[in-house]
Enzyme design. Structure first.
Site, mmCIF file in Angstrom:
data_model
loop_
_atom_site.group_PDB
_atom_site.id
_atom_site.type_symbol
_atom_site.label_atom_id
_atom_site.label_comp_id
_atom_site.label_asym_id
_atom_site.label_seq_id
_atom_site.Cartn_x
_atom_site.Cartn_y
_atom_site.Cartn_z
ATOM 1 N N GLY A 48 0.841 -1.193 0.000
ATOM 2 C CA GLY A 48 0.000 0.000 0.000
ATOM 3 C C GLY A 48 0.872 1.238 0.000
ATOM 4 N N GLN A 53 2.938 9.989 1.128
ATOM 5 C CA GLN A 53 4.233 9.314 1.225
ATOM 6 C C GLN A 53 5.153 9.639 0.049
ATOM 7 O OE1 GLN A 53 2.218 5.350 2.196
ATOM 8 N NE2 GLN A 53 4.207 5.177 3.196
ATOM 9 N N CYS A 96 5.881 0.121 7.380
ATOM 10 C CA CYS A 96 5.497 1.264 6.558
ATOM 11 C C CYS A 96 6.682 1.675 5.699
ATOM 12 C CB CYS A 96 5.069 2.411 7.479
ATOM 13 S SG CYS A 96 4.590 3.897 6.607
ATOM 14 N N LEU A 97 6.412 1.976 4.438
ATOM 15 C CA LEU A 97 7.494 2.388 3.540
ATOM 16 C C LEU A 97 8.127 3.703 3.975
ATOM 17 C CD1 LEU A 97 5.900 1.386 0.108
ATOM 18 C CD2 LEU A 97 7.566 0.110 1.474
ATOM 19 N N HIS A 138 -4.512 1.366 7.450
ATOM 20 C CA HIS A 138 -3.163 1.936 7.520
ATOM 21 C C HIS A 138 -3.012 3.074 6.502
ATOM 22 C CE1 HIS A 138 1.345 1.448 7.968
ATOM 23 N NE2 HIS A 138 1.273 2.093 6.822
ATOM 24 N N GLU A 139 -3.439 2.827 5.261
ATOM 25 C CA GLU A 139 -3.269 3.828 4.206
ATOM 26 C C GLU A 139 -4.199 5.025 4.404
ATOM 27 O OE1 GLU A 139 -0.648 3.688 2.523
ATOM 28 O OE2 GLU A 139 -0.212 1.602 3.001
ATOM 29 N N HIS A 142 -2.798 7.394 6.810
ATOM 30 C CA HIS A 142 -1.796 8.303 6.209
ATOM 31 C C HIS A 142 -2.452 9.584 5.704
ATOM 32 C CE1 HIS A 142 2.142 6.483 6.210
ATOM 33 N NE2 HIS A 142 1.670 5.339 5.759
#
Length: 172
Positions: A48, A53, A96-97, A138-139, A142
């Site tokens: 994701g 991000q 997380c990226l 999660h996304e 963000h």
């Protein structure tokens, strides 16, 4: 091959800001951004990625929870919002990226229902449980300036963030 985008790391300010809704004037920007976000997510590799991000304060998310052995099943969600969540909770390890190599157990609703628009502006809904439910939440977090570490105790969160800063310093 679609061009990838640089992924921002904590403490980039855009990661803590509430992203703005995508409007009709953003249509071309979003249509250009979505495939590049997917390419970036796959290359990372991740499941994701939210627009903040990659430095874009827009309510846009890309997700693909299909396994490496499966055919990719990318989902692009414009202006996603959670409209239902189960009372039942599930705990799973999240990463997380924007916080590379940092992982922690996070407890969230086990299933969610999300309303969103596709790239053509059509209103859609998706229901998910398991990994998809966790990824959707999660996304969408963000887009509201919330990171998975915000669900941890202050002690765990600070340890993880210090470890991340040290690792990023060593990369530079």
């Amino acid at each position: 091959m679609t061009e990838t985008l640089p992924i921002l790391y904590v403490p980039a300010p855009v990661l803590r800001a509430k992203a703005r809704a995508v409007g009709p004037a953003d249509a071309d920007r979003v249509r250009d951004l979505a495939p590049r976000m997917l390419a970036t997510m796959y290359e990372a590799p991740g499941i994701g990625l939210a627009a903040p991000q990659v430095g874009e304060s827009l309510r846009l998310v890309v997700i693909d929870v299909s396994g490496k052995e499966e055919e990719p099943r990318p989902i692009v969600l414009v202006n996603p919002e959670i409209i239902g969540a189960s009372k039942e909770l599930a705990t799973r390890e999240e990463g997380c990226l924007s916080l590379p190599n940092q992982y922690a157990e996070v407890t969230r609703p086990a299933a969610v229902k999300v309303r969103y628009q596709d790239l053509e502006g059509a209103k859609k809904e998706i229901e998910g449980d398991g990994l998809l439910a966790a990824c959707l939440q999660h996304e969408i977090d963000h887009l509201n300036g919330v990171l998975f570490v915000d669900y941890l105790s202050a002690l765990k969160r600070n340890m993880l963030l210090r470890k991340l800063q040290k690792e990023l310093k060593n990369r530079a």
